[in-house]
Design an enzyme around this catalytic site. Structure first.
Site, PDB file in Angstrom:
ATOM      1  N   ASP A 204       5.729  -0.740  -3.548  1.00 42.59           N
ATOM      2  CA  ASP A 204       6.665  -0.325  -2.506  1.00 42.59           C
ATOM      3  C   ASP A 204       6.830  -1.417  -1.448  1.00 42.59           C
ATOM      4  OD1 ASP A 204       6.993   2.116  -3.770  1.00 42.59           O
ATOM      5  OD2 ASP A 204       5.364   3.051  -2.663  1.00 42.59           O
ATOM      6  N   ARG A 311      -7.849  -5.024   0.577  1.00 45.82           N
ATOM      7  CA  ARG A 311      -6.813  -5.240  -0.426  1.00 45.82           C
ATOM      8  C   ARG A 311      -7.409  -5.658  -1.777  1.00 45.82           C
ATOM      9  NH1 ARG A 311      -1.540  -5.773  -1.418  1.00 45.82           N
ATOM     10  NH2 ARG A 311      -0.738  -4.741   0.401  1.00 45.82           N
ATOM     11  N   ASP A 512       7.013   2.357   4.656  1.00 53.20           N
ATOM     12  CA  ASP A 512       7.023   2.012   3.218  1.00 53.20           C
ATOM     13  C   ASP A 512       5.872   1.068   2.867  1.00 53.20           C
ATOM     14  OD1 ASP A 512       9.321   3.461   3.126  1.00 53.20           O
ATOM     15  OD2 ASP A 512      10.659   1.823   2.607  1.00 53.20           O
TER      16      ASP A 512
END
Ligand SMILES: CCCCCCCCCCCCC/C=C/[C@@H](O)[C@H](COP(=O)(O)O)NC(=O)CCCCCCCCCCCCCCC
Ligand SMILES: Nc1ncnc2c1ncn2[C@@H]1O[C@H](COP(=O)(O)OP(=O)(O)O)[C@@H](O)[C@H]1O
Ligand SMILES: [Ca+2]
Length: 547
Positions: A204, A311, A512
């Site tokens: 996304d 991450r 988003d």
């Protein structure tokens, strides 16, 4: 072979070891076996098993490769010995719909006796395909090699490129070298006239880059100032295709019902088109970002901010951060104002889910609505810009604006199961301060069939615009009693003022999957600003092609 003016052609051909009658109608290819009947003295009878493929779902037709041809000939020789009679062959590649919205590219090869007939079949099928002008021929592909499990490049090379090659689509491929590479390339460098669409290989966040690059480029080219919150933005003519290779991939999931790269590639090949709303986000008249899926303050903002530190964990970072954020159980004070949508777009709690060909999304604000709006503007006193707006002050665990369902594998029905892709509205979900157990129950309902809005501390509104203002130490508004839901758990006004220290903390907005650098924002839905190579989620049908 018969070939009349309507271009219906019909031949007796060979498929595997069976003799079949193949017919190409103007929009459908059909074939059925012709069986030798021992019971009938006169020869053949037709099998009941007729297969059909809509021409719009044919990927390509090709003369069959030599070695495949040879294999087929040797195969047919062993079984039926008709190879001498059927030495020429062509292969039709088509979309085969399997379970759960999953598409595959299937091949059927027909053998024929006559080279001319074989070539004519290829030619006529290609003629029918060439009428389908919505199919892309040239695509610009951006791959994020670091999205999700870092498989973007492999997914593209192994699963997507072969489908594009088969369909004769030409591509320019850019593997990004840094964050915002794709966005900047689209904004300033890419020659958009060379392409029919842009393909995003990533999650996304990567989609968000492509969205910003394209929308900004189009506005710049047309002299539209994105900083004007009321500017009428120019829609993008290029469609965007999404090959899921990220962590959440909710935009892909919510627009085609599955996160599967081959399915995405096939939706691109057949030239699907799904319009989509885009929210524009401003801070004090300055443009910040666009959003198509989730704008989330509080819980989802905190999850995202925390997850960026991990991450390296890939998609699992969201579970870890979700758990940590859940335990923190923060809440945030603020004022939400919104402009409710008209009744004709339904309500977030109706059960009218947005599906392929959705009626509600076809009711794009028409000239009539625009006229109504214009006359409304006129009636308005100049200083009354808040006409029709509702205002809610409160302490919230989460403020979520879902412009689409936000369905994803974690939550197959999504944050707002009845939100629409292209109705010009967003569903504003306000989750007020509540106990951990209550919030857990609410979260859990995203994963089962229970209604996640059916809690005293949750309210949901379908809106066209909204604003958010966090409370500051020196500015905590007096709560308007009439705006509060009737619940024993809500604090009376006096205690709100006394305890304002615990509600002036700030979260951040998850836009988003990107963090916004401002908390006070104004959001406006731009109806159908972009189009995807998708068709929305189809109602579940029979697994195989029609028989
Ligand atoms: C108890 C289990 C509760 C599960 C609740 C799941 C709700 C999931 C809703 C997901 C909405 C996703 C909206 C999309 C956001 C994306 O734009 C965006 C970026 O995606 P990208 O990385 O592909 O670029 N993704 C995100 O922001 C990730 C949001 C993921 C949220 C996961 C939350 C998990 C919560 C776990 C709570 C655990 C409580 C356990 C208590 C014992
Ligand atoms: N080459 C690159 N190097 C580093 N970051 C990149 C690169 N290309 C894109 N990005 C950024 O990576 C982030 C995450 O991308 P995304 O594809 O959405 O993966 P995920 O779903 O895992 O978050 C986005 O913010 C995007 O801007
Ligand atoms: Ca919408």
């Amino acid at each position: 072979m018969e070939n009349n003016n309507d271009k219906i052609i019909c031949s007796e051909l060979f498929q595997k070891h069976r003799k079949v009658e193949v017919v190409l109608y103007p929009a459908v290819l059909a074939w059925k076996e012709i069986e030798k009947s021992s019971k009938r003295s006169s020869g053949t009878c037709e099998s009941e098993h007729r297969q059909t493929v809509e021409v719009c779902e044919i990927v390509a037709v090709h003369k069959t490769e030599d070695e495949v041809d040879a294999q087929a000939r040797s195969h047919t020789k062993r079984i039926n010995q008709p190879s001498q009679q059927y030495p020429y062959a062509f292969t039709v590649s088509y979309v085969r719909k399997t379970r759960q919205h999953l598409w595959r590219c299937a091949d059927v090869t027909f053998h024929c006796a006559d080279q001319q007939i074989c070539e004519q079949w290829i030619q006529v099928t290609n003629e029918q395909l060439s009428i389908l002008t919505n199919r892309p021929k040239n695509l610009l592909v951006y791959i994020n090699p670091y999205g999700g499990k870092r498989r973007g490049e492999r997914i593209y090379e192994q699963k997507v490129a072969p489908v594009f090659r088969r369909a004769g689509i030409l591509t320019d491929v850019i593997v990004t070298e840094r964050a915002n590479h794709a966005r900047d390339h689209l904004k300033t460098e890419a020659n958009l006239d060379d392409y029919d669409g842009v393909v995003c290989v990533g999650g996304d966040g990567m989609f968000s880059e492509i969205l910003h690059g394209l929308v900004t480029r189009i506005q710049t080219d047309h002299g539209v100032d994105q900083n004007q919150p009321d500017a009428e933005l120019v829609p993008c003519s290029l469609r965007i295709g999404i090959i899921p290779a990220g962590s959440t991939d909710c935009i892909c999931f919510a627009t085609q019902g599955t996160n599967d790269p081959v399915t995405s590639a096939l939706h691109i090949v057949v030239g699907d088109s799904q319009p989509m709303d885009v929210c524009s986000v401003h801070h004090n008249g300055v443009f910040l970002k666009y959003s198509v899926s989730l704008l989330g303050y509080g819980f989802y903002g905190d999850v995202l901010a925390d997850s960026e530190r991990n991450r390296w964990l890939g998609p699992a970072r969201y579970d870890l951060s979700g758990f940590k954020t859940f335990l923190s159980h923060n809440h945030y004070g603020g004022t939400v104002s919104f402009l409710p949508a008209d009744d004709n777009v339904g309500h977030p709690r109706d059960k009218l889910q947005c599906r392929s060909g959705c009626r509600i999304c076809q009711h794009k604000p028409s000239s009539k609505d625009e006229h109504d709006e214009a006359s409304e503007e006129k009636e308005k006193p100049a200083d009354d810009s808040d006409r029709g707006w509702s205002v809610i002050h409160g302490k919230f665990i989460a403020i979520n604006s879902a412009s689409m369902s936000c369905a994803c594998p974690r939550s197959p029905k999504g944050l707002s199961p009845s939100a629409h892709l292209a109705d010009g509205t967003t569903d504003l979900i306000l989750v007020r301060k509540c106990s951990r157990l209550d919030f857990f129950k609410h979260l859990l309902r995203h994963t089962n069939n229970n209604d996640q809005f059916d809690h005293w501390f949750v309210e949901v509104h379908r809106v066209r615009k909204f604003r958010f203002q966090p409370w500051h130490h020196n500015f905590v508004p007096l709560e308007d009693a009439s705006e509060r839901p009737l619940s024993p758990d809500l604090s009376p006004i006096s205690s709100l003022q006394e305890t304002c220290d615990d509600c002036t903390a700030e979260s951040s907005w998850n836009c988003d999957g990107e963090i916004l650098h401002h908390t006070a924002i104004q959001v406006s839905v731009q109806c159908q600003l972009i189009r995807l190579f998708a068709r929305g989620i189809e109602e579940q049908q029979d697994a195989e092609v029609a028989v």
